[in-house]
Design a protein around this motif. Structure first.
Motif, PDB file in Angstrom:
ATOM      1  N   LEU A  25      -3.972  19.685 -75.714  1.00  0.00           N
ATOM      2  CA  LEU A  25      -5.382  19.356 -75.480  1.00  0.00           C
ATOM      3  C   LEU A  25      -6.193  19.371 -76.773  1.00  0.00           C
ATOM      4  CD1 LEU A  25      -6.142  21.175 -72.116  1.00  0.00           C
ATOM      5  CD2 LEU A  25      -4.992  18.997 -72.562  1.00  0.00           C
ATOM      6  N   THR A  26      -5.607  19.848 -77.876  1.00  0.00           N
ATOM      7  CA  THR A  26      -6.328  19.829 -79.160  1.00  0.00           C
ATOM      8  C   THR A  26      -5.730  18.822 -80.131  1.00  0.00           C
ATOM      9  OG1 THR A  26      -4.956  21.499 -80.258  1.00  0.00           O
ATOM     10  CG2 THR A  26      -6.785  22.323 -78.920  1.00  0.00           C
ATOM     11  N   VAL A  27      -4.739  18.061 -79.676  1.00  0.00           N
ATOM     12  CA  VAL A  27      -4.054  17.106 -80.550  1.00  0.00           C
ATOM     13  C   VAL A  27      -4.732  15.730 -80.449  1.00  0.00           C
ATOM     14  CG1 VAL A  27      -1.839  15.943 -80.973  1.00  0.00           C
ATOM     15  CG2 VAL A  27      -1.882  18.381 -80.413  1.00  0.00           C
ATOM     16  N   ALA A  28      -4.786  15.012 -81.580  1.00  0.00           N
ATOM     17  CA  ALA A  28      -5.530  13.744 -81.658  1.00  0.00           C
ATOM     18  C   ALA A  28      -4.919  12.632 -80.822  1.00  0.00           C
ATOM     19  CB  ALA A  28      -5.616  13.278 -83.104  1.00  0.00           C
ATOM     20  N   ASN A  29      -5.796  11.805 -80.261  1.00  0.00           N
ATOM     21  CA  ASN A  29      -5.430  10.577 -79.560  1.00  0.00           C
ATOM     22  C   ASN A  29      -6.145   9.426 -80.247  1.00  0.00           C
ATOM     23  OD1 ASN A  29      -4.417  12.130 -77.004  1.00  0.00           O
ATOM     24  ND2 ASN A  29      -6.454  12.934 -77.463  1.00  0.00           N
ATOM     25  N   GLU A  30      -5.560   8.236 -80.206  1.00  0.00           N
ATOM     26  CA  GLU A  30      -6.227   7.098 -80.849  1.00  0.00           C
ATOM     27  C   GLU A  30      -6.285   5.878 -79.949  1.00  0.00           C
ATOM     28  OE1 GLU A  30      -7.932   7.023 -83.618  1.00  0.00           O
ATOM     29  OE2 GLU A  30      -7.445   9.007 -84.399  1.00  0.00           O
ATOM     30  N   GLY A  31      -5.985   6.091 -78.657  1.00  0.00           N
ATOM     31  CA  GLY A  31      -6.067   4.961 -77.737  1.00  0.00           C
ATOM     32  C   GLY A  31      -6.439   5.439 -76.340  1.00  0.00           C
ATOM     33  N   LYS A  32      -7.238   6.514 -76.291  1.00  0.00           N
ATOM     34  CA  LYS A  32      -7.657   7.075 -75.011  1.00  0.00           C
ATOM     35  C   LYS A  32      -9.157   7.308 -75.014  1.00  0.00           C
ATOM     36  CE  LYS A  32      -3.566   6.911 -73.586  1.00  0.00           C
ATOM     37  NZ  LYS A  32      -2.596   7.604 -74.407  1.00  0.00           N
ATOM     38  N   ALA A  33      -9.736   7.312 -73.835  1.00  0.00           N
ATOM     39  CA  ALA A  33     -11.151   7.646 -73.716  1.00  0.00           C
ATOM     40  C   ALA A  33     -11.348   8.674 -72.620  1.00  0.00           C
ATOM     41  CB  ALA A  33     -11.964   6.398 -73.418  1.00  0.00           C
ATOM     42  N   VAL A  34     -12.354   9.528 -72.815  1.00  0.00           N
ATOM     43  CA  VAL A  34     -12.826  10.450 -71.776  1.00  0.00           C
ATOM     44  C   VAL A  34     -14.110   9.843 -71.225  1.00  0.00           C
ATOM     45  CG1 VAL A  34     -13.546  12.788 -71.258  1.00  0.00           C
ATOM     46  CG2 VAL A  34     -12.004  12.353 -73.182  1.00  0.00           C
ATOM     47  N   ILE A  35     -14.217   9.781 -69.918  1.00  0.00           N
ATOM     48  CA  ILE A  35     -15.372   9.124 -69.291  1.00  0.00           C
ATOM     49  C   ILE A  35     -16.024  10.071 -68.300  1.00  0.00           C
ATOM     50  CG2 ILE A  35     -16.087   7.166 -67.837  1.00  0.00           C
ATOM     51  CD1 ILE A  35     -13.493   5.748 -68.971  1.00  0.00           C
ATOM     52  N   PHE A  36     -17.332  10.217 -68.401  1.00  0.00           N
ATOM     53  CA  PHE A  36     -18.126  10.922 -67.397  1.00  0.00           C
ATOM     54  C   PHE A  36     -18.862   9.849 -66.603  1.00  0.00           C
ATOM     55  CE2 PHE A  36     -18.494  15.532 -68.642  1.00  0.00           C
ATOM     56  CZ  PHE A  36     -17.617  15.497 -69.716  1.00  0.00           C
ATOM     57  N   CYS A  37     -18.634   9.825 -65.269  1.00  0.00           N
ATOM     58  CA  CYS A  37     -19.364   8.842 -64.463  1.00  0.00           C
ATOM     59  C   CYS A  37     -19.878   9.486 -63.188  1.00  0.00           C
ATOM     60  CB  CYS A  37     -18.483   7.624 -64.150  1.00  0.00           C
ATOM     61  SG  CYS A  37     -17.171   7.956 -62.985  1.00  0.00           S
ATOM     62  N   ALA A  38     -20.855   8.833 -62.569  1.00  0.00           N
ATOM     63  CA  ALA A  38     -21.396   9.317 -61.303  1.00  0.00           C
ATOM     64  C   ALA A  38     -20.251   9.483 -60.310  1.00  0.00           C
ATOM     65  CB  ALA A  38     -22.432   8.338 -60.766  1.00  0.00           C
ATOM     66  N   ALA A  39     -20.269  10.581 -59.538  1.00  0.00           N
ATOM     67  CA  ALA A  39     -19.195  10.873 -58.590  1.00  0.00           C
ATOM     68  C   ALA A  39     -18.986   9.693 -57.642  1.00  0.00           C
ATOM     69  CB  ALA A  39     -19.515  12.148 -57.809  1.00  0.00           C
ATOM     70  N   SER A  40     -20.089   9.071 -57.242  1.00  0.00           N
ATOM     71  CA  SER A  40     -20.005   7.959 -56.282  1.00  0.00           C
ATOM     72  C   SER A  40     -19.251   6.758 -56.846  1.00  0.00           C
ATOM     73  CB  SER A  40     -21.416   7.526 -55.880  1.00  0.00           C
ATOM     74  OG  SER A  40     -22.136   7.156 -57.052  1.00  0.00           O
ATOM     75  N   ALA A  41     -19.202   6.651 -58.175  1.00  0.00           N
ATOM     76  CA  ALA A  41     -18.544   5.496 -58.789  1.00  0.00           C
ATOM     77  C   ALA A  41     -17.110   5.790 -59.200  1.00  0.00           C
ATOM     78  CB  ALA A  41     -19.347   5.041 -60.010  1.00  0.00           C
ATOM     79  N   ALA A  42     -16.688   7.058 -59.077  1.00  0.00           N
ATOM     80  CA  ALA A  42     -15.410   7.475 -59.655  1.00  0.00           C
ATOM     81  C   ALA A  42     -14.231   6.662 -59.113  1.00  0.00           C
ATOM     82  CB  ALA A  42     -15.194   8.972 -59.424  1.00  0.00           C
ATOM     83  N   GLY A  43     -14.238   6.404 -57.813  1.00  0.00           N
ATOM     84  CA  GLY A  43     -13.127   5.673 -57.212  1.00  0.00           C
ATOM     85  C   GLY A  43     -13.012   4.270 -57.793  1.00  0.00           C
ATOM     86  N   ARG A  44     -14.138   3.593 -57.888  1.00  0.00           N
ATOM     87  CA  ARG A  44     -14.154   2.226 -58.412  1.00  0.00           C
ATOM     88  C   ARG A  44     -13.743   2.196 -59.883  1.00  0.00           C
ATOM     89  NH1 ARG A  44     -19.158   1.061 -57.002  1.00  0.00           N
ATOM     90  NH2 ARG A  44     -20.090   1.187 -59.068  1.00  0.00           N
ATOM     91  N   VAL A  45     -14.269   3.154 -60.644  1.00  0.00           N
ATOM     92  CA  VAL A  45     -13.953   3.220 -62.077  1.00  0.00           C
ATOM     93  C   VAL A  45     -12.457   3.480 -62.271  1.00  0.00           C
ATOM     94  CG1 VAL A  45     -14.318   4.580 -64.183  1.00  0.00           C
ATOM     95  CG2 VAL A  45     -16.289   3.901 -62.771  1.00  0.00           C
ATOM     96  N   LEU A  46     -11.922   4.407 -61.492  1.00  0.00           N
ATOM     97  CA  LEU A  46     -10.493   4.734 -61.571  1.00  0.00           C
ATOM     98  C   LEU A  46      -9.640   3.497 -61.300  1.00  0.00           C
ATOM     99  CD1 LEU A  46      -8.312   7.033 -61.754  1.00  0.00           C
ATOM    100  CD2 LEU A  46      -8.519   7.248 -59.264  1.00  0.00           C
ATOM    101  N   GLU A  47      -9.995   2.782 -60.268  1.00  0.00           N
ATOM    102  CA  GLU A  47      -9.251   1.586 -59.874  1.00  0.00           C
ATOM    103  C   GLU A  47      -9.320   0.516 -60.977  1.00  0.00           C
ATOM    104  OE1 GLU A  47      -9.649  -1.481 -56.142  1.00  0.00           O
ATOM    105  OE2 GLU A  47     -10.530   0.541 -55.971  1.00  0.00           O
ATOM    106  N   GLN A  48     -10.525   0.337 -61.500  1.00  0.00           N
ATOM    107  CA  GLN A  48     -10.730  -0.679 -62.538  1.00  0.00           C
ATOM    108  C   GLN A  48      -9.918  -0.334 -63.794  1.00  0.00           C
ATOM    109  OE1 GLN A  48     -14.928  -1.260 -63.177  1.00  0.00           O
ATOM    110  NE2 GLN A  48     -14.613  -3.127 -64.404  1.00  0.00           N
ATOM    111  N   LEU A  49      -9.908   0.924 -64.182  1.00  0.00           N
ATOM    112  CA  LEU A  49      -9.169   1.340 -65.381  1.00  0.00           C
ATOM    113  C   LEU A  49      -7.666   1.190 -65.168  1.00  0.00           C
ATOM    114  CD1 LEU A  49     -11.252   4.510 -66.336  1.00  0.00           C
ATOM    115  CD2 LEU A  49     -11.038   2.426 -67.716  1.00  0.00           C
ATOM    116  N   ARG A  50      -7.194   1.567 -63.991  1.00  0.00           N
ATOM    117  CA  ARG A  50      -5.742   1.516 -63.730  1.00  0.00           C
ATOM    118  C   ARG A  50      -5.210   0.086 -63.681  1.00  0.00           C
ATOM    119  NH1 ARG A  50      -4.401   6.312 -59.395  1.00  0.00           N
ATOM    120  NH2 ARG A  50      -4.375   8.005 -60.922  1.00  0.00           N
ATOM    121  N   ALA A  51      -6.112  -0.854 -63.416  1.00  0.00           N
ATOM    122  CA  ALA A  51      -5.699  -2.263 -63.354  1.00  0.00           C
ATOM    123  C   ALA A  51      -5.487  -2.854 -64.754  1.00  0.00           C
ATOM    124  CB  ALA A  51      -6.752  -3.070 -62.591  1.00  0.00           C
ATOM    125  N   HIS A  52      -5.894  -2.134 -65.801  1.00  0.00           N
ATOM    126  CA  HIS A  52      -5.780  -2.622 -67.177  1.00  0.00           C
ATOM    127  C   HIS A  52      -4.533  -2.012 -67.822  1.00  0.00           C
ATOM    128  CE1 HIS A  52      -6.693  -3.202 -71.432  1.00  0.00           C
ATOM    129  NE2 HIS A  52      -7.654  -4.032 -71.094  1.00  0.00           N
TER     130      HIS A  52
END
Lengths: 319, 319
Positions: B246-273
């Protein structure tokens, strides 16, 4: 960044320590430029690497006809570098940015182990707003254009070199390093269409700047040696070191090509500014569409010589 | 620049070799960022310093909600550096910029003498256009916000370190270095107001990213260890080397904070990429306006531990 630079920079964007600064986009055209600075020594008579980095990027924007909107600062620091020296550089970056009417909006620091870098390297990138009506590029150079330089040549290179080599000249030479936005941009308000080309003659000096412009413009240009301002101390130092002052770096001067009809007004306007008091008309663009673009110097004796593109780096790590 | 980089970059602005690139200003808000790259070795499994430099700056823009408009490239090259390696880096910079839908508009090269730099250092700065309606900053984090990561953690740091130390793991780990604009920006088209905060967890890994966000947002956040994707090979390497993934560097990842109501849609959209197939919801923002912003990890056993801000650089010159 937080302890040494933020207190100096007083930048809202930077204080947020986000991944990117967010700015209001200027309307029209944007100028964008980058430069790294590896000068040695870091502190020299008349300036330091911080003032150099801010001035260099502001000047690259200004000669494109753009006022600086925001700068970024990237630092590569060798482990063991003195924090007091870093503070000095931070103060210098901040005060030069203020002087140029801009700010550091984004920054980054990397530390490398001892021996992996020579003290401190800086990178500055800059975003600027191009002045409305400005169209400054070599293709606009026309036969008959007047060529001006905004002051004496060779000061920066000789100042750094004499510091590095421990050479003292009779009258010590100071670097001319300065941000030129306030000198150059008003020309575009006064004579927007008549300023054809501008360049700051840094690495390779006037010789490189004129040769690059001549090549891009496909022009022959001629300058008169006797009209090119060079301080006696700089001339003396160059004689001693076997250098041509026309190939030595400047960091606070500009070369300007403007319509002949505007030359008088431009000269007057530049001379009225503290950074342009010694502006001189040094020559003219002779012809265009030559197969062999060429820079000629008319010597004091009336003879002509070709001013060649300086090869390699005569003075490494001067800026 | 002319011989090695221009043939790869095919950039009109750069080909003019002027002092600044001139671009049409995007309307609205501009993002601006800078980063220097001192990674060692320069070439590693899954990437190299060129891909790293372009991806890092594109990602800093993308997590601010901005699509990249133009990048600059500053090179500091040690004398004697192999031209073939420089060509390899140029190709990598060019192809990664194309992949990210952007271009190198300004560039600069400085050469320093042998021993004054460690091979090659890069700086990339970037200008981006902030997506209309996007407002991505830590102050927008709200209690109940879902926290997502777009894939497995620690890959980049472990790939570079194992290359450097000559350690071979059972299944070799590749760096995740990638430009994320095409993954992240569509989220802002779909759910503009509901994406509250994004960050790419580079130096210091997820631990640093969450601690910085918690501090700026004055929030307590909690993540579940079992839901955080870490490849077995990365976990094994970290165990061996005494590192926390958890302290090691990443160079192709993002951490996202989103409204709880949108989490399902955001998850689906990200997984499709292709770059987001392993996206996971890893936790929530618990409360705001705490005197002590805090990051907690709920372990597999159901106990809680504080995830501290990593001190110093556990892994120097990893990016």
């Amino acid at each position: 960044m937080e302890k040494v630079f933020l207190p100096e920079f007083k930048s809202n964007e930077l204080a947020r320590l986000g991944d990117s600064a967010v700015l209001d986009a200027p309307t029209g055209r944007l100028a964008f430029t980058t430069d790294s600075y590896v000068v040695r020594p870091l502190f020299f008579r008349g300036g330091d690497i911080g003032r150099l980095a801010v001035s260099g990027t502001v000047n690259d924007l200004a000669v494109a006809g753009a006022e600086p909107v925001a700068l970024s600062l990237g630092l590569i620091v060798e482990e063991g570098f003195l924090i007091e020296d870093l503070r000095r550089v931070a103060r210098s970056v901040a005060s030069t940015a203020r002087e140029a009417g801009t700010r550091i909006a984004a920054a980054d620091t990397k530390v490398v182990e001892r021996g992996a870098a020579d003290g401190l390297f800086l990178n500055t990138s800059g975003v600027g707003r191009v002045r409305e009506g400005a169209d400054v590029r070599p293709e606009r150079v026309e036969p008959g254009d007047a060529i001006l330089v905004t002051g004496s040549l060779g000061d920066h290179g000789v100042a750094v070199l004499s510091e590095r080599e421990g050479i003292a000249f009779e009258s010590a030479v100071e670097s001319d390093v300065s941000p030129l936005a306030s000198l150059l941009l008003p020309l575009l308000d006064e004579s927007p269409g008549e300023i054809h080309m501008m360049r700051d003659p840094t690495r390779g000096g006037l010789a490189a700047a004129l040769n690059e412009i001549a090549a891009s413009a496909r022009a022959c240009v001629a300058v008169r040696e006797k009209d090119i301002p060079v301080r006696p101390a700089v001339r003396g130092a160059c004689d001693l070191l076997g250098l041509d002052p026309l190939t030595v770096a400047n960091e606070g001067k500009a070369v300007i090509f403007c319509a002949a009809s505007a030359a008088g007004r431009v000269l007057e306007q530049l001379r009225a500014h503290p950074l342009g008091r010694e502006t001189a008309v040094i020559g003219e663009a002779a012809s265009i569409d030559e197969d062999a673009p060429l820079v000629e110097v008319v010597t004091a004796l009336g003879t002509s010589r070709v001013l060649a593109m300086p090869y390699g780096e005569e003075l490494p790590r001067i800026c």
